[in-house]
Scaffold this motif. Structure first.
Motif, PDB file in Angstrom:
ATOM      1  N   VAL A 827       0.861  -1.193   0.000  1.00 24.39           N
ATOM      2  CA  VAL A 827       0.000   0.000   0.000  1.00 24.39           C
ATOM      3  C   VAL A 827       0.890   1.233   0.000  1.00 24.39           C
ATOM      4  CG1 VAL A 827      -1.826   1.256   1.193  1.00 24.39           C
ATOM      5  CG2 VAL A 827      -1.766  -1.247   1.276  1.00 24.39           C
ATOM      6  N   GLN A 828       0.762   2.025  -1.036  1.00 24.61           N
ATOM      7  CA  GLN A 828       1.555   3.239  -1.136  1.00 24.61           C
ATOM      8  C   GLN A 828       1.066   4.267  -0.118  1.00 24.61           C
ATOM      9  OE1 GLN A 828       4.198   3.837  -3.121  1.00 24.61           O
ATOM     10  NE2 GLN A 828       4.090   1.726  -3.907  1.00 24.61           N
ATOM     11  N   ALA A 829       2.023   4.858   0.570  1.00 19.71           N
ATOM     12  CA  ALA A 829       1.646   5.930   1.494  1.00 19.71           C
ATOM     13  C   ALA A 829       1.107   7.117   0.703  1.00 19.71           C
ATOM     14  CB  ALA A 829       2.850   6.361   2.322  1.00 19.71           C
ATOM     15  N   ARG A 830      -0.079   7.574   1.057  1.00 22.10           N
ATOM     16  CA  ARG A 830      -0.697   8.691   0.342  1.00 22.10           C
ATOM     17  C   ARG A 830      -0.049   9.998   0.777  1.00 22.10           C
ATOM     18  NH1 ARG A 830      -5.641   8.581  -1.947  1.00 22.10           N
ATOM     19  NH2 ARG A 830      -6.054  10.642  -1.101  1.00 22.10           N
ATOM     20  N   SER A 831       0.115  10.872  -0.195  1.00 22.29           N
ATOM     21  CA  SER A 831       0.589  12.213   0.180  1.00 22.29           C
ATOM     22  C   SER A 831      -0.505  12.875   1.013  1.00 22.29           C
ATOM     23  CB  SER A 831       0.863  13.053  -1.076  1.00 22.29           C
ATOM     24  OG  SER A 831      -0.294  13.152  -1.873  1.00 22.29           O
ATOM     25  N   GLY A 832      -0.083  13.607   2.034  1.00 14.28           N
ATOM     26  CA  GLY A 832      -1.049  14.183   2.972  1.00 14.28           C
ATOM     27  C   GLY A 832      -2.008  15.138   2.279  1.00 14.28           C
ATOM     28  N   GLN A 833      -3.255  15.097   2.699  1.00 16.53           N
ATOM     29  CA  GLN A 833      -4.224  16.055   2.185  1.00 16.53           C
ATOM     30  C   GLN A 833      -3.843  17.459   2.645  1.00 16.53           C
ATOM     31  OE1 GLN A 833      -6.505  15.312   0.127  1.00 16.53           O
ATOM     32  NE2 GLN A 833      -7.443  13.324   0.516  1.00 16.53           N
ATOM     33  N   THR A 834      -4.261  18.450   1.881  1.00 18.10           N
ATOM     34  CA  THR A 834      -3.912  19.828   2.218  1.00 18.10           C
ATOM     35  C   THR A 834      -4.371  20.190   3.621  1.00 18.10           C
ATOM     36  OG1 THR A 834      -4.104  20.429  -0.113  1.00 18.10           O
ATOM     37  CG2 THR A 834      -4.167  22.220   1.480  1.00 18.10           C
ATOM     38  N   TYR A 835      -5.574  19.765   3.979  1.00 13.62           N
ATOM     39  CA  TYR A 835      -6.105  20.148   5.290  1.00 13.62           C
ATOM     40  C   TYR A 835      -5.291  19.566   6.436  1.00 13.62           C
ATOM     41  CZ  TYR A 835      -8.369  15.552   5.060  1.00 13.62           C
ATOM     42  OH  TYR A 835      -8.614  14.210   4.958  1.00 13.62           O
ATOM     43  N   GLU A 836      -4.518  18.501   6.183  1.00 18.48           N
ATOM     44  CA  GLU A 836      -3.694  17.920   7.238  1.00 18.48           C
ATOM     45  C   GLU A 836      -2.472  18.784   7.556  1.00 18.48           C
ATOM     46  OE1 GLU A 836      -2.749  14.065   5.815  1.00 18.48           O
ATOM     47  OE2 GLU A 836      -4.766  13.253   6.105  1.00 18.48           O
ATOM     48  N   LYS A 837      -2.116  19.672   6.632  1.00 16.39           N
ATOM     49  CA  LYS A 837      -0.938  20.515   6.829  1.00 16.39           C
ATOM     50  C   LYS A 837      -1.282  21.848   7.486  1.00 16.39           C
ATOM     51  CE  LYS A 837       0.922  18.614   2.491  1.00 16.39           C
ATOM     52  NZ  LYS A 837       1.327  18.932   1.111  1.00 16.39           N
ATOM     53  N   LEU A 838      -2.555  22.158   7.561  1.00 16.20           N
ATOM     54  CA  LEU A 838      -2.997  23.470   8.021  1.00 16.20           C
ATOM     55  C   LEU A 838      -3.803  23.360   9.303  1.00 16.20           C
ATOM     56  CD1 LEU A 838      -4.270  24.866   4.576  1.00 16.20           C
ATOM     57  CD2 LEU A 838      -1.961  25.056   5.542  1.00 16.20           C
ATOM     58  N   THR A 839      -3.852  24.465  10.056  1.00 16.03           N
ATOM     59  CA  THR A 839      -4.742  24.520  11.202  1.00 16.03           C
ATOM     60  C   THR A 839      -6.177  24.671  10.716  1.00 16.03           C
ATOM     61  OG1 THR A 839      -4.702  26.932  11.391  1.00 16.03           O
ATOM     62  CG2 THR A 839      -2.943  25.702  12.523  1.00 16.03           C
ATOM     63  N   MET A 840      -7.131  24.492  11.630  1.00 13.87           N
ATOM     64  CA  MET A 840      -8.538  24.601  11.258  1.00 13.87           C
ATOM     65  C   MET A 840      -8.844  25.977  10.678  1.00 13.87           C
ATOM     66  SD  MET A 840     -11.910  23.816  13.593  1.00 13.87           S
ATOM     67  CE  MET A 840     -11.638  22.048  13.594  1.00 13.87           C
ATOM     68  N   GLN A 841      -8.324  27.036  11.315  1.00 13.58           N
ATOM     69  CA  GLN A 841      -8.627  28.378  10.807  1.00 13.58           C
ATOM     70  C   GLN A 841      -7.906  28.645   9.494  1.00 13.58           C
ATOM     71  OE1 GLN A 841      -7.802  32.137  13.137  1.00 13.58           O
ATOM     72  NE2 GLN A 841     -10.032  32.071  13.242  1.00 13.58           N
ATOM     73  N   GLU A 842      -6.710  28.083   9.324  1.00 12.23           N
ATOM     74  CA  GLU A 842      -6.013  28.241   8.051  1.00 12.23           C
ATOM     75  C   GLU A 842      -6.779  27.560   6.914  1.00 12.23           C
ATOM     76  OE1 GLU A 842      -1.475  28.572   9.879  1.00 12.23           O
ATOM     77  OE2 GLU A 842      -2.182  26.686   9.025  1.00 12.23           O
ATOM     78  N   VAL A 843      -7.372  26.396   7.194  1.00  6.58           N
ATOM     79  CA  VAL A 843      -8.204  25.739   6.181  1.00  6.58           C
ATOM     80  C   VAL A 843      -9.351  26.658   5.782  1.00  6.58           C
ATOM     81  CG1 VAL A 843      -9.789  23.825   5.728  1.00  6.58           C
ATOM     82  CG2 VAL A 843      -7.619  23.388   6.874  1.00  6.58           C
ATOM     83  N   ALA A 844      -9.995  27.271   6.772  1.00  8.19           N
ATOM     84  CA  ALA A 844     -11.119  28.164   6.475  1.00  8.19           C
ATOM     85  C   ALA A 844     -10.667  29.348   5.625  1.00  8.19           C
ATOM     86  CB  ALA A 844     -11.756  28.647   7.774  1.00  8.19           C
ATOM     87  N   VAL A 845      -9.545  29.954   5.998  1.00 11.37           N
ATOM     88  CA  VAL A 845      -9.019  31.090   5.230  1.00 11.37           C
ATOM     89  C   VAL A 845      -8.679  30.647   3.808  1.00 11.37           C
ATOM     90  CG1 VAL A 845      -7.071  32.687   5.017  1.00 11.37           C
ATOM     91  CG2 VAL A 845      -8.154  32.335   7.247  1.00 11.37           C
ATOM     92  N   ALA A 846      -7.983  29.505   3.689  1.00  7.09           N
ATOM     93  CA  ALA A 846      -7.540  29.044   2.372  1.00  7.09           C
ATOM     94  C   ALA A 846      -8.715  28.763   1.450  1.00  7.09           C
ATOM     95  CB  ALA A 846      -6.677  27.798   2.525  1.00  7.09           C
ATOM     96  N   ARG A 847      -9.764  28.117   1.966  1.00  6.15           N
ATOM     97  CA  ARG A 847     -10.911  27.796   1.125  1.00  6.15           C
ATOM     98  C   ARG A 847     -11.649  29.058   0.681  1.00  6.15           C
ATOM     99  NH1 ARG A 847     -12.803  22.293   0.991  1.00  6.15           N
ATOM    100  NH2 ARG A 847     -14.906  23.017   0.581  1.00  6.15           N
ATOM    101  N   LEU A 848     -11.774  30.036   1.584  1.00  6.63           N
ATOM    102  CA  LEU A 848     -12.447  31.278   1.203  1.00  6.63           C
ATOM    103  C   LEU A 848     -11.639  32.042   0.159  1.00  6.63           C
ATOM    104  CD1 LEU A 848     -13.742  32.425   4.703  1.00  6.63           C
ATOM    105  CD2 LEU A 848     -15.150  31.771   2.747  1.00  6.63           C
TER     106      LEU A 848
END
Length: 903
Positions: A827-848
């Motif tokens: 099983v190939q290790a998946r590259s981390g999802q973007t949201y795993e690299k960011l804090t919750m508020q950073e995810v919100a800022v990035a998506r907006l």
């Protein structure tokens, strides 16, 4: 008054405290703002540290406010005082924010959006800080009115990227709203050696060693007590009272030699919380005082300074002066202040003075206080409205008006979260002559109060009794009372057997409806089951004029979930968010965002779930409420975060059952899901049993698939079979592809029939709930592997691993990876999802930002400053290795997906 040398002397022994204050202001100068709460007893030196901050930070613009023991009923009074020097920046704010502040401060008519006031104040403060670093000093924070305290704490938590320092001084223990969430610095008593140094510096005459030792022992390290005792030369009788009280006695002692006119002038000054000379001198003249000699005599005591602002040397001095006057003098003083207070510009303060001046009931003043309550409520000051109404009740002479005001005051108290006070007010009506409508209103209020109290089970029956009283007077309202009881039980997380009890009572006591309604549907569901009830439930949701969820969103949401109807659930969430934004109702918007997050979790859009959760938390913080928990639990459980689930469970079970935190009806369901993902099947079985053991309406359906899976894995096939029967009954009646698909893979677990798994995959391929499709593939793949069909199982396990990873179901994805390895596949290790690299508020800022929002628009939506948005973006760019906003669109999990788009 406090000269610079006096201030310096009070800081003897305070080197470490001064260092901490200087660190805060030094960091703010570099754009790293922050807040600090100085906490200690009265007289311990907190105000001196505020003075030090002011004097030691010459690069700052300092603004100062203080709470007032006698002004806690006036909403936004302290915030107004803080913001007055910055009001020239109002024009730089969005119109709706500027309008919210103008109305909150009584500068304009209208009704503001209460939850925008914190953000509006943040905009004002950060605009002022662009000109020059800003130092906000808040003394006596324990007396700041509730509405101001919420806004100030909101500010304090959002200036980290701005050149703003906020320092609060509060007595300990301090119950001011939210201050316990900010960094604290305890201000304790001086050491004996430092106390002796202070005495040596400030004593007006030499002290022998015995007197010095006595003073140090008596003062217990309190600097102000040390100096007040010293004024008496140390010759004071032993006193067992607390040090602050003894300090107040010391201040009172300075009044004894004053003339009656000077004492009365001081009383006028103490009774006016604004410190406005434009009120003091006219009020003094109305009392026929000769202000020139009286003010000179009062000034000589050192208790007060008459300048551009009237300022007492210490809050305890003001309290001492006010309490030293007899009741008649205080009433006369308040009457004079009321007479000179502008009824147009300051109607609430005028009414407050009139109320304090009233020796007994006065219907005219009571009516004025009622108008104040209406204004306070319109400005978001629910606690202030309750206080005005309570005082209005006390001054009401007319019995009918007193009953009406008592009911309104109790409702306002309940809305303000002071249920105990609301219950006390209702208790005063026990011997009153109430009509049946009023009796019903009392029962309804007592029922709602009971719902918020742990261990108080009388709430439903009180609401049922209210319905009984209304049955002949207002049949439609009576039926609504039964639905109130059902929805309230859901709202505070106490569905359990409560709903059954309410519906049992409704069957015998509810008047006949004018047409089939939601109460009919629920009663049929409780007695005849899903097949009979589903048509009525659907009718209740869709066919009664406007959608049912516009009137009862909590109940409509639970019906949609029971019917396994994700499209209706998504529609309700979208309506709640839209209605919340349009109406300015923070609670409605937060409910909508929580449901939108739940919908995103169910559909596997984990980035949307995280971003929406961050926005709900921001609004909760803006309104001084705790975040809602049910969607957070669901998100943490799906992601397999055991520690996070445990933390949220503890928060949910420890919190009072209030409207904000009591919606966590899915504790056991989410725990079962968590443990099934982690393959801890005994723990999953125990949790699923708890979720389903009573067979309660609205608490069982979603947990049944978890019960089936856990029971099968634990070889409890009898439990699994019963659960499948119950699930099938519900999902066949509901008829949705989602429900039928989940039931099909649950049957496959029990029967081991391959066609059931294949049917589940076919059905769930048409459902928007991606995690359930992924789990169907996982369970089918696991069954195929156990059947020895290694090649066949790999296809489904790969699909499961891909879909589960995409949906953020990390624990279930690990299960799929483990099964694949068991077949011999790497099983190939998946590259981390973007949201795993960011804090919750950073995810919100990035998506907006990825959706095209500007920094200002993001700041408004997430209740942060523009500088904070820009700071988040710098972190986001660094973590993702990008250099522009445009590149955010290259990350698919940051781009908002169309719900209807195919996978």
């Amino acid at each position: 008054m406090r000269t610079p040398s006096f201030q310096a002397d009070l800081l003897v022994g305070r080197d470490e405290l001064r260092r901490r204050v200087d660190e805060l202001t030094g960091a703010a100068l570099t754009g790293q703002g922050g807040a600090l709460v100085l906490e200690g007893e009265a007289g311990i030196g907190k105000s001196a540290l505020l003075d030090h901050a002011h004097n030691a930070a010459p690069g700052f613009r300092a603004v100062r406010t203080s709470g007032s023991e006698f002004e806690q009923e006036l909403p936004y009074s302290a915030l107004h005082q803080l913001c007055v020097p910055m009001l020239k920046h109002l024009g730089e704010l969005p119109d709706r924010h500027a309008d919210a502040l103008r109305v909150a401060f009584g500068l304009a008519e209208g009704t503001p959006d209460p939850y925008r006031i914190g953000l509006a104040a943040l905009g004002l403060v950060t605009a002022a800080a662009r000109e020059r670093p800003l130092l906000c000093l808040i003394d006596d924070a324990q007396w700041v009115d509730t509405a101001s305290a919420k806004a100030m704490v909101f500010l304090a938590r959002r200036v980290a990227a701005d050149p703003v320092a906020m320092i609060f001084a509060a007595r300990s223990p301090c119950a001011a709203t939210g201050l316990d969430e900010l960094p604290k610095l305890a201000v304790r008593g001086l050491s004996d050696e430092d106390a002796k140094v202070l005495l040596t510096k400030r004593s007006p005459f030499p002290l022998d060693d015995q007197v010095r030792e006595r003073l140090v022992a008596e003062a217990q390290g309190n600097p102000l007590a040390l100096l007040e005792l010293d004024r008496a030369g140390g010759f004071v009788p032993p006193d067992m009272s607390s040090v602050p009280t003894r300090i107040e006695y010391g201040f009172r002692a300075r009044l004894t030699a004053l003339s009656a006119e000077a004492r009365l002038l001081l009383t006028v000054a103490s009774a006016d919380p604004t410190g406005d000379p434009g009120l003091l001198w006219p009020a003094a003249r109305r009392l026929d005082l000769d202000v020139t000699p009286a003010s000179a005599e009062a000034d000589a005591t050192g208790l007060v300074e008459f300048g551009t602002r009237i300022r007492f040397c210490h809050p305890l001095a003001r309290s001492a002066v006010y309490r030293a006057a007899d009741a008649g003098q205080r009433r006369a003083v308040h009457a004079a202040l009321a007479a000179v207070t502008d009824p147009v510009m300051a109607p609430d303060r005028r009414a407050w003075h009139r109320a304090q001046a009233s020796p007994g009931p006065d219907d005219d003043v009571a009516e004025e206080l009622e108008r104040c309550a209406t204004r306070a409520q319109a400005r978001g000051g629910v606690a202030a409205a309750a206080a005005f109404l309570e005082r209005s009740v006390a001054l009401s002479l007319d019995p009918a008006r007193r009953i009406e005001r008592t009911l309104h005051a109790a409702q306002a108290g309940f809305d303000a979260g002071v249920s105990g006070k609301a219950a006390t007010l209702l208790a005063t009506l026990e011997t009153a002559m109430l009509d049946e409508f009023q009796h019903a209103e009392v029962d309804l209020l007592r029922g709602r109060i009971a719902f918020t109290r742990h261990g108080d089970g009388c709430g439903p029956m009180l609401m049922v009794r209210a319905a009984g009283r209304l049955a002949s007077l207002d049949p439609d309202r009576a039926r609504e009372c039964f639905l109130d009881a059902v929805e309230m039980s859901l709202f505070v997380g106490r569905g359990g057997v409560v709903i059954d009890r309410v519906l049992t009572a409704a069957r015998s006591a509810a008047p006949a409806p004018s047409s089939p309604d939601a109460l009919d549907a629920l009663m049929v569901l409780a007695t005849d089951g899903y097949a009979a009830a589903v048509p009525l439930l659907r009718h209740a949701l869709y066919d009664i004029g406007d959608p049912f969820w516009t009137r009862r969103p909590a109940l409509a949401t639970m019906i949609a979930i029971e019917l396994w109807d994700p499209d209706t659930h998504a529609a309700i969430a979208a309506w709640l968010v839209k209605a919340g934004r349009a109406s300015g109702s923070p609670l409605l918007l937060r409910l909508g965002l929580a449901q939108k997050a739940s919908d995103a979790i169910l559909t596997g859009d984990i980035g949307q779930a995280i971003a929406t959760t961050a926005e709900e938390a921001a609004i909760a913080d803006a309104t001084g409420a705790p975040p809602l928990l049910h969607h957070r639990l669901h998100l943490a459980a799906l992601r397999g975060r055991r520690d996070e689930v445990r933390h949220l469970r503890e928060a949910a079970t420890a919190a009072p059952a209030t409207g904000d935190q009591g919606q966590v009806t899915n504790l056991h369901w989410t725990t079962a899901m968590l443990n099934n993902g982690l393959a801890d099947y005994p723990a999953a079985l125990a949790a699923a049993r708890k979720a389903t053991e009573h067979g309660d309406l609205f608490l069982t359906g979603a947990a049944l698939p978890e019960l089936v899976e856990a029971a099968v894995r634990c070889d409890d096939h009898a439990t699994a079979a019963r659960a499948v029967d119950l699930l099938t009954e519900r999902t066949e009646a509901g008829g949705t592809v989602t429900g039928r698909g989940v039931a099909a893979y649950s049957r496959g677990l029990v029967t081991g029939v391959e066609d059931h798994y294949r049917e589940a995959i076919d059905l769930l391929a048409e459902s928007p709930l991606l995690p359930y499709l992924a789990r169907a593939h996982l369970l089918y793949g696991e069954w195929l592997r156990r059947e020895g069909r290694r090649r066949d199982c790999r296809e489904h396990l790969r699909t499961a691993h891909e879909l589960l990873s995409r949906a953020g179901a990390e624990a279930f994805a690990r299960r799929a990876a483990g099964e694949l390895r068991a077949t011999g596949e790497k099983v190939q290790a998946r590259s981390g999802q973007t949201y795993e690299k960011l804090t919750m508020q950073e995810v919100a800022v990035a998506r907006l930002v990825a959706s095209g929002a500007t920094s200002n628009e993001v700041a408004v939506q997430l209740y942060i400053s523009k500088r904070t948005v820009d700071a988040h973006l710098r972190n986001i760019f660094r973590k993702l290795g990008i250099t522009s906003r445009r590149q955010l669109k290259d990350h698919p999990d940051l781009v908002v997906q169309d719900r209807s788009a195919g996978r």
